[in-house]
Scaffold this active site. Sequence first.
Site, PDB file in Angstrom:
ATOM      1  N   ASN A 116      39.642 -58.622  20.777  1.00  0.00           N
ATOM      2  CA  ASN A 116      39.750 -57.416  19.971  1.00  0.00           C
ATOM      3  C   ASN A 116      39.960 -57.704  18.493  1.00  0.00           C
ATOM      4  O   ASN A 116      39.572 -56.896  17.644  1.00  0.00           O
ATOM      5  CB  ASN A 116      40.863 -56.527  20.526  1.00  0.00           C
ATOM      6  CG  ASN A 116      40.412 -55.823  21.788  1.00  0.00           C
ATOM      7  OD1 ASN A 116      39.685 -54.850  21.741  1.00  0.00           O
ATOM      8  ND2 ASN A 116      40.811 -56.356  22.939  1.00  0.00           N
ATOM      9  N   THR A 149      33.362 -58.824  14.238  1.00  0.00           N
ATOM     10  CA  THR A 149      32.885 -59.972  13.462  1.00  0.00           C
ATOM     11  C   THR A 149      31.759 -60.688  14.190  1.00  0.00           C
ATOM     12  O   THR A 149      31.500 -60.446  15.350  1.00  0.00           O
ATOM     13  CB  THR A 149      34.036 -60.958  13.201  1.00  0.00           C
ATOM     14  OG1 THR A 149      34.554 -61.411  14.460  1.00  0.00           O
ATOM     15  CG2 THR A 149      35.129 -60.282  12.413  1.00  0.00           C
ATOM     16  N   THR A 209      36.605 -48.165  26.575  1.00  0.00           N
ATOM     17  CA  THR A 209      35.448 -47.278  26.592  1.00  0.00           C
ATOM     18  C   THR A 209      34.844 -47.366  27.982  1.00  0.00           C
ATOM     19  O   THR A 209      34.483 -48.435  28.430  1.00  0.00           O
ATOM     20  CB  THR A 209      34.410 -47.713  25.545  1.00  0.00           C
ATOM     21  OG1 THR A 209      35.081 -47.752  24.298  1.00  0.00           O
ATOM     22  CG2 THR A 209      33.266 -46.743  25.437  1.00  0.00           C
ATOM     23  N   GLU A 240      39.381 -57.045  29.509  1.00  0.00           N
ATOM     24  CA  GLU A 240      39.279 -58.057  28.454  1.00  0.00           C
ATOM     25  C   GLU A 240      40.422 -59.066  28.563  1.00  0.00           C
ATOM     26  O   GLU A 240      41.594 -58.710  28.457  1.00  0.00           O
ATOM     27  CB  GLU A 240      39.292 -57.381  27.090  1.00  0.00           C
ATOM     28  CG  GLU A 240      38.022 -56.582  26.823  1.00  0.00           C
ATOM     29  CD  GLU A 240      38.082 -55.740  25.567  1.00  0.00           C
ATOM     30  OE1 GLU A 240      37.018 -55.272  25.143  1.00  0.00           O
ATOM     31  OE2 GLU A 240      39.184 -55.541  25.019  1.00  0.00           O
ATOM     32  N   LYS A 259      30.732 -49.228  33.244  1.00  0.00           N
ATOM     33  CA  LYS A 259      30.992 -50.259  32.248  1.00  0.00           C
ATOM     34  C   LYS A 259      32.350 -49.988  31.629  1.00  0.00           C
ATOM     35  O   LYS A 259      32.832 -48.857  31.593  1.00  0.00           O
ATOM     36  CB  LYS A 259      29.913 -50.319  31.168  1.00  0.00           C
ATOM     37  CG  LYS A 259      29.740 -49.085  30.294  1.00  0.00           C
ATOM     38  CD  LYS A 259      30.716 -48.926  29.135  1.00  0.00           C
ATOM     39  CE  LYS A 259      30.785 -50.162  28.271  1.00  0.00           C
ATOM     40  NZ  LYS A 259      31.833 -49.941  27.183  1.00  0.00           N
ATOM     41  N   THR A 289      29.233 -53.749  27.279  1.00  0.00           N
ATOM     42  CA  THR A 289      29.594 -54.126  25.906  1.00  0.00           C
ATOM     43  C   THR A 289      30.386 -55.432  25.965  1.00  0.00           C
ATOM     44  O   THR A 289      29.804 -56.505  25.999  1.00  0.00           O
ATOM     45  CB  THR A 289      30.375 -53.011  25.193  1.00  0.00           C
ATOM     46  OG1 THR A 289      31.450 -52.562  26.028  1.00  0.00           O
ATOM     47  CG2 THR A 289      29.462 -51.835  24.871  1.00  0.00           C
TER      48      THR A 289
END
Length: 405
Positions: free
Chosen positions: A400, A405, A189, A276, A178, A152
Amino acid sequence: MAVGLGPLPALHPVPGFELGISSAGIKRPGRKDVVVMRCAEGSSVAGVFTLNAFCAAPVILAKQRVQGTVRYLLTNTGNANAGTGEPGLAAARRTCEKLAQLTGVDASAVLPYSTGVIGEPLPVEKIEGALQAAIDDLSVDNWAAAATGIMTTDTLPKGTSRQFSHDGVTVTVTGISKGAGMIRPNMATMLGYIATDAKVAQSVLQDLIRDGANKSFNRITIDGDTSTNDCCMLIATGQADLPEITEAKGPLFEALKKAVFDVCMEVAQAIVRDGEGATKFVTVEVNGGGNHQECLDVGYAVAHSPLIKTALFASDPNWGRILAAVGRAGVPDLDVSKIDVFLGGVCIASQGCRATTYTEEQGSAVMAEEEITIRIELGRGDCSETIWTTDLSHEYVKINAEYRT
């Protein structure tokens, strides 16, 4: 930017386990976002799942079905099918039923998995329309493509393999995972799939993945958020010409355990390395605890502290923030005069205050590195725990803030 994470290594095929990838266009047209995995007849399957009370519809179904006969695992990205109530369960069942219809198995033999945005209806028709292409793509050599298909916000696919020989027979263990955000697995996740061609009784396999996950996936954290969709699955196809492992003992079991644990650890740490916005890979070691839980409490207090994580991003050796986190971890009757704290090999705090030998230059040199170890000595006992985490950067906030968007 992934920290110390390079291209995928060679991912050895596992006899009896095939993977197929296709595009449903769930979030973006043309993106490979559906992965079908086929287990040979007679395979054993075990798994550990999120403890989040709002667990996703596919988690509910997979938990119900995992101890039965399992032939297929169906994964979609781009939509978590979580927070969707009874319609979400019905949608998960529909996708399983369609795959079962196309492959001639019972729907209960299909386990569903989803990852992506929470709270949006699962686009069942899109997934159903992509299933035949994934089935047609099934191959034992598709591990790398599947590792990309389950991504993702990940920037790189994650996977590894181990092989060992027993009585002249080669046994393979290969796994992919992942995850990059909403990571504090508790079985964020996070999805993990590990397969071996060893033959293992389901009860032994379940204990193996539980223990393996507990020392790897359950010791990583990026942001402290436990996902609604966490799953880690272990599949044993039984294709290797060796006796079935029916007990958690003996040379064959021990060799398999080491290989599975190694794979779990590597793909779990890869999630942190690809966190991230991460610019640092951080190991938090807590030693000298009176019990394992207080070591974990201290470790997570440090790993989850926004003040420590932002100091790590800034390469600022603000050791007072580490002491504050240790002090608020809730360890009963904590004697701060016995606590020592190290950054790498540098003692920054001793007996509860700044170490007399410490200099800011020493601390800054350690904090400038990409891989940092924070070691805390509690002086209370013999227990130890290790947690892996990241820093907290501007990029994490941007990713995040813009996620939908």
